[in-house]
Scaffold this motif. Structure first.
Motif, PDB file in Angstrom:
ATOM      1  N   LEU A  12       0.823  -1.215   0.000  1.00 56.18           N
ATOM      2  CA  LEU A  12       0.000   0.000   0.000  1.00 56.18           C
ATOM      3  C   LEU A  12       0.855   1.263   0.000  1.00 56.18           C
ATOM      4  CD1 LEU A  12      -2.837  -1.008   2.472  1.00 56.18           C
ATOM      5  CD2 LEU A  12      -3.066  -0.586   0.045  1.00 56.18           C
ATOM      6  N   LEU A  13       2.063   1.124   0.558  1.00 55.72           N
ATOM      7  CA  LEU A  13       2.942   2.290   0.644  1.00 55.72           C
ATOM      8  C   LEU A  13       3.619   2.631  -0.693  1.00 55.72           C
ATOM      9  CD1 LEU A  13       4.740   1.789   4.067  1.00 55.72           C
ATOM     10  CD2 LEU A  13       3.266   3.686   3.439  1.00 55.72           C
ATOM     11  N   SER A  14       3.527   1.708  -1.643  1.00 54.12           N
ATOM     12  CA  SER A  14       4.246   1.940  -2.904  1.00 54.12           C
ATOM     13  C   SER A  14       3.694   3.181  -3.605  1.00 54.12           C
ATOM     14  CB  SER A  14       4.121   0.730  -3.824  1.00 54.12           C
ATOM     15  OG  SER A  14       2.800   0.630  -4.262  1.00 54.12           O
ATOM     16  N   ALA A  15       4.592   3.919  -4.189  1.00 61.67           N
ATOM     17  CA  ALA A  15       4.191   5.197  -4.787  1.00 61.67           C
ATOM     18  C   ALA A  15       4.152   5.125  -6.303  1.00 61.67           C
ATOM     19  CB  ALA A  15       5.160   6.275  -4.329  1.00 61.67           C
ATOM     20  N   CYS A  16       3.889   3.932  -6.829  1.00 63.37           N
ATOM     21  CA  CYS A  16       3.878   3.797  -8.283  1.00 63.37           C
ATOM     22  C   CYS A  16       2.679   4.510  -8.870  1.00 63.37           C
ATOM     23  CB  CYS A  16       3.815   2.320  -8.686  1.00 63.37           C
ATOM     24  SG  CYS A  16       5.358   1.496  -8.401  1.00 63.37           S
ATOM     25  N   THR A  17       2.918   5.298  -9.859  1.00 63.46           N
ATOM     26  CA  THR A  17       1.815   5.975 -10.537  1.00 63.46           C
ATOM     27  C   THR A  17       2.152   6.086 -12.015  1.00 63.46           C
ATOM     28  OG1 THR A  17       0.499   7.976 -10.603  1.00 63.46           O
ATOM     29  CG2 THR A  17       2.769   8.261  -9.927  1.00 63.46           C
ATOM     30  N   THR A  18       1.118   6.106 -12.833  1.00 63.34           N
ATOM     31  CA  THR A  18       1.344   6.192 -14.267  1.00 63.34           C
ATOM     32  C   THR A  18       1.332   7.653 -14.690  1.00 63.34           C
ATOM     33  OG1 THR A  18       0.095   4.168 -14.448  1.00 63.34           O
ATOM     34  CG2 THR A  18       0.529   5.326 -16.501  1.00 63.34           C
ATOM     35  N   VAL A  19       2.381   8.063 -15.368  1.00 66.23           N
ATOM     36  CA  VAL A  19       2.403   9.423 -15.903  1.00 66.23           C
ATOM     37  C   VAL A  19       1.683   9.378 -17.244  1.00 66.23           C
ATOM     38  CG1 VAL A  19       3.847  11.358 -16.623  1.00 66.23           C
ATOM     39  CG2 VAL A  19       4.589   9.886 -14.761  1.00 66.23           C
ATOM     40  N   GLN A  20       0.626  10.149 -17.353  1.00 59.20           N
ATOM     41  CA  GLN A  20      -0.158  10.138 -18.588  1.00 59.20           C
ATOM     42  C   GLN A  20       0.642  10.809 -19.714  1.00 59.20           C
ATOM     43  OE1 GLN A  20      -2.713   8.465 -18.920  1.00 59.20           O
ATOM     44  NE2 GLN A  20      -3.522   8.156 -16.870  1.00 59.20           N
ATOM     45  N   PRO A  21       0.395  10.402 -20.967  1.00 57.34           N
ATOM     46  CA  PRO A  21       1.189  10.964 -22.068  1.00 57.34           C
ATOM     47  C   PRO A  21       1.168  12.495 -22.100  1.00 57.34           C
ATOM     48  CG  PRO A  21      -0.196   9.195 -22.876  1.00 57.34           C
ATOM     49  CD  PRO A  21      -0.576   9.410 -21.447  1.00 57.34           C
ATOM     50  N   TRP A  22      -0.007  13.086 -21.780  1.00 61.29           N
ATOM     51  CA  TRP A  22      -0.106  14.561 -21.852  1.00 61.29           C
ATOM     52  C   TRP A  22       0.582  15.248 -20.670  1.00 61.29           C
ATOM     53  CZ3 TRP A  22      -4.311  11.225 -21.604  1.00 61.29           C
ATOM     54  CH2 TRP A  22      -4.899  11.086 -20.357  1.00 61.29           C
ATOM     55  N   ASP A  23       0.980  14.483 -19.667  1.00 64.47           N
ATOM     56  CA  ASP A  23       1.672  15.063 -18.506  1.00 64.47           C
ATOM     57  C   ASP A  23       3.191  14.947 -18.630  1.00 64.47           C
ATOM     58  OD1 ASP A  23      -0.503  15.962 -17.091  1.00 64.47           O
ATOM     59  OD2 ASP A  23      -0.885  14.022 -16.163  1.00 64.47           O
ATOM     60  N   LYS A  24       3.671  14.521 -19.791  1.00 64.82           N
ATOM     61  CA  LYS A  24       5.113  14.290 -19.935  1.00 64.82           C
ATOM     62  C   LYS A  24       5.843  15.510 -20.474  1.00 64.82           C
ATOM     63  CE  LYS A  24       4.794   9.338 -20.141  1.00 64.82           C
ATOM     64  NZ  LYS A  24       4.915   8.113 -20.897  1.00 64.82           N
ATOM     65  N   ASP A  25       5.199  16.682 -20.392  1.00 63.88           N
ATOM     66  CA  ASP A  25       5.831  17.882 -20.943  1.00 63.88           C
ATOM     67  C   ASP A  25       7.119  18.236 -20.209  1.00 63.88           C
ATOM     68  OD1 ASP A  25       4.161  18.352 -18.796  1.00 63.88           O
ATOM     69  OD2 ASP A  25       3.544  20.346 -19.435  1.00 63.88           O
ATOM     70  N   LEU A  26       7.113  18.084 -18.896  1.00 65.42           N
ATOM     71  CA  LEU A  26       8.332  18.407 -18.140  1.00 65.42           C
ATOM     72  C   LEU A  26       9.433  17.392 -18.429  1.00 65.42           C
ATOM     73  CD1 LEU A  26       6.946  19.480 -14.655  1.00 65.42           C
ATOM     74  CD2 LEU A  26       7.998  20.926 -16.368  1.00 65.42           C
ATOM     75  N   LEU A  27       9.028  16.124 -18.567  1.00 69.56           N
ATOM     76  CA  LEU A  27      10.018  15.070 -18.853  1.00 69.56           C
ATOM     77  C   LEU A  27      10.642  15.249 -20.233  1.00 69.56           C
ATOM     78  CD1 LEU A  27       8.085  11.970 -17.501  1.00 69.56           C
ATOM     79  CD2 LEU A  27      10.035  13.071 -16.449  1.00 69.56           C
ATOM     80  N   ALA A  28       9.895  15.897 -21.130  1.00 67.14           N
ATOM     81  CA  ALA A  28      10.397  16.060 -22.501  1.00 67.14           C
ATOM     82  C   ALA A  28      11.371  17.228 -22.633  1.00 67.14           C
ATOM     83  CB  ALA A  28       9.220  16.259 -23.456  1.00 67.14           C
ATOM     84  N   LYS A  29      11.508  18.022 -21.579  1.00 66.37           N
ATOM     85  CA  LYS A  29      12.437  19.170 -21.665  1.00 66.37           C
ATOM     86  C   LYS A  29      13.875  18.674 -21.795  1.00 66.37           C
ATOM     87  CE  LYS A  29       9.887  22.827 -19.514  1.00 66.37           C
ATOM     88  NZ  LYS A  29       9.834  23.858 -18.530  1.00 66.37           N
ATOM     89  N   PRO A  30      14.695  19.363 -22.594  1.00 66.68           N
ATOM     90  CA  PRO A  30      16.086  18.906 -22.785  1.00 66.68           C
ATOM     91  C   PRO A  30      16.852  18.794 -21.463  1.00 66.68           C
ATOM     92  CG  PRO A  30      15.551  20.635 -24.355  1.00 66.68           C
ATOM     93  CD  PRO A  30      14.389  20.548 -23.417  1.00 66.68           C
ATOM     94  N   SER A  31      16.520  19.686 -20.518  1.00 66.32           N
ATOM     95  CA  SER A  31      17.241  19.651 -19.239  1.00 66.32           C
ATOM     96  C   SER A  31      16.917  18.406 -18.420  1.00 66.32           C
ATOM     97  CB  SER A  31      16.916  20.901 -18.429  1.00 66.32           C
ATOM     98  OG  SER A  31      15.530  21.024 -18.294  1.00 66.32           O
ATOM     99  N   MET A  32      15.837  17.715 -18.776  1.00 69.46           N
ATOM    100  CA  MET A  32      15.462  16.503 -18.042  1.00 69.46           C
ATOM    101  C   MET A  32      16.121  15.250 -18.628  1.00 69.46           C
ATOM    102  SD  MET A  32      13.517  17.125 -15.500  1.00 69.46           S
ATOM    103  CE  MET A  32      12.359  15.853 -15.074  1.00 69.46           C
ATOM    104  N   ALA A  33      16.849  15.413 -19.710  1.00 68.00           N
ATOM    105  CA  ALA A  33      17.496  14.251 -20.331  1.00 68.00           C
ATOM    106  C   ALA A  33      18.571  13.700 -19.401  1.00 68.00           C
ATOM    107  CB  ALA A  33      18.108  14.646 -21.663  1.00 68.00           C
ATOM    108  N   LEU A  34      18.771  12.398 -19.448  1.00 69.72           N
ATOM    109  CA  LEU A  34      19.806  11.791 -18.607  1.00 69.72           C
ATOM    110  C   LEU A  34      21.189  12.269 -19.027  1.00 69.72           C
ATOM    111  CD1 LEU A  34      18.499   8.161 -18.197  1.00 69.72           C
ATOM    112  CD2 LEU A  34      18.631   9.924 -16.452  1.00 69.72           C
ATOM    113  N   VAL A  35      21.322  12.597 -20.311  1.00 69.48           N
ATOM    114  CA  VAL A  35      22.571  13.185 -20.804  1.00 69.48           C
ATOM    115  C   VAL A  35      22.214  14.551 -21.383  1.00 69.48           C
ATOM    116  CG1 VAL A  35      24.515  12.860 -22.379  1.00 69.48           C
ATOM    117  CG2 VAL A  35      23.450  10.887 -21.311  1.00 69.48           C
ATOM    118  N   PRO A  36      22.171  15.590 -20.542  1.00 64.09           N
ATOM    119  CA  PRO A  36      21.715  16.894 -21.041  1.00 64.09           C
ATOM    120  C   PRO A  36      22.677  17.540 -22.027  1.00 64.09           C
ATOM    121  CG  PRO A  36      22.021  16.959 -18.639  1.00 64.09           C
ATOM    122  CD  PRO A  36      22.478  15.628 -19.111  1.00 64.09           C
TER     123      PRO A  36
END
Lengths: 68, 162
Positions: A12-36
């Protein structure tokens, strides 16, 4: 019984959640890349290779936007 | 007896292979703001509609615009419409991109992603072909140059078969 309750509580404590495709705007920023910065990364890799005689093992494919 | 048995087997195989003509599900209805007013899905009935969910931060979404513009131009004399539904939370980001393109189809805005949720989109961009009866026919996730011809053929087929 105690073990089962502990296990269920952990689940119950697990914090797994699905990020919806339309909520991935922040993840798509170049600064969020693993190799910026490709250049910085290439230099770091070169130094690491020179010192450790090994390379690779960094980063993953894709930019995180879930597009492809 | 052996002949009867073989015939029965053949018959069984034929029955199993008969294609199932499933009914297509109705596309979720929507009403969204556009630059000129409001777009209601009821206005699109009787047309083959290509709905595209996109955002300005998604590169493949932006790459699909020249193709969509070309398709709209190609099928402009037929009952075909393209609706691009923008999912940017900040509309100014979408406006910047829209201003850079010669877009010849309506753009609707869904910043809360309410319609995207109804369509259950799995990735960006997500596109759907909705037939002239308002039923969902095909769903595409992502945009690849290699699938452009196949999509065009499908649009052509659905326009001709109507």
């Amino acid at each position: 019984m105690y073990k089962i309750i502990s296990l269920l509580s952990l689940l119950l404590l697990s914090a797994c959640t699905t990020v919806q495709p339309w909520d991935k705007d922040l993840l798509a920023k170049p600064s969020m890349a693993l190799v910026p910065s490709e250049i910085d990364n290439a230099l770091d890799e070169h130094i690491y290779f020179s010192k450790e005689a090994s390379m690779g093992g960094q980063g993953v494919g894709g930019g995180g936007c879930g597009c492809n | 007896m052996k002949l009867l048995k073989s015939s029965l087997y053949i018959l069984l195989i034929l029955v199993i292979n008969i294609p199932v003509y499933a009914d297509y599900p109705p596309a979720p209805k929507f009403q969204l703001p556009t630059e000129d007013g409001v777009l209601n899905s009821a206005q699109l009935k009787g047309k083959l509609v290509y709905i595209d969910f996109w955002a300005s931060w998604c590169r493949p979404c932006k790459n699909s615009f020249p193709w969509m513009i070309a398709m709209k131009e190609k099928f402009k004399n037929q009952d075909f419409e393209i609706v691009a539904i923008n999912l940017d939370k900040d509309k100014t980001l979408a406006d910047e991109f829209i201003a850079s393109q010669n877009i010849n189809f309506p753009i609707a805005f869904d910043p809360q992603a309410a319609v995207a949720e109804q369509y259950n989109i799995e990735g960006m961009p997500s596109s759907y072909l909705i037939d002239q009866h308002g039923n969902l026919r095909i769903r595409y996730t992502g945009f690849w140059n290699k699938s452009k011809n196949e999509k065009e053929l499908t649009i052509n087929k659905l326009l001709k078969n109507h």
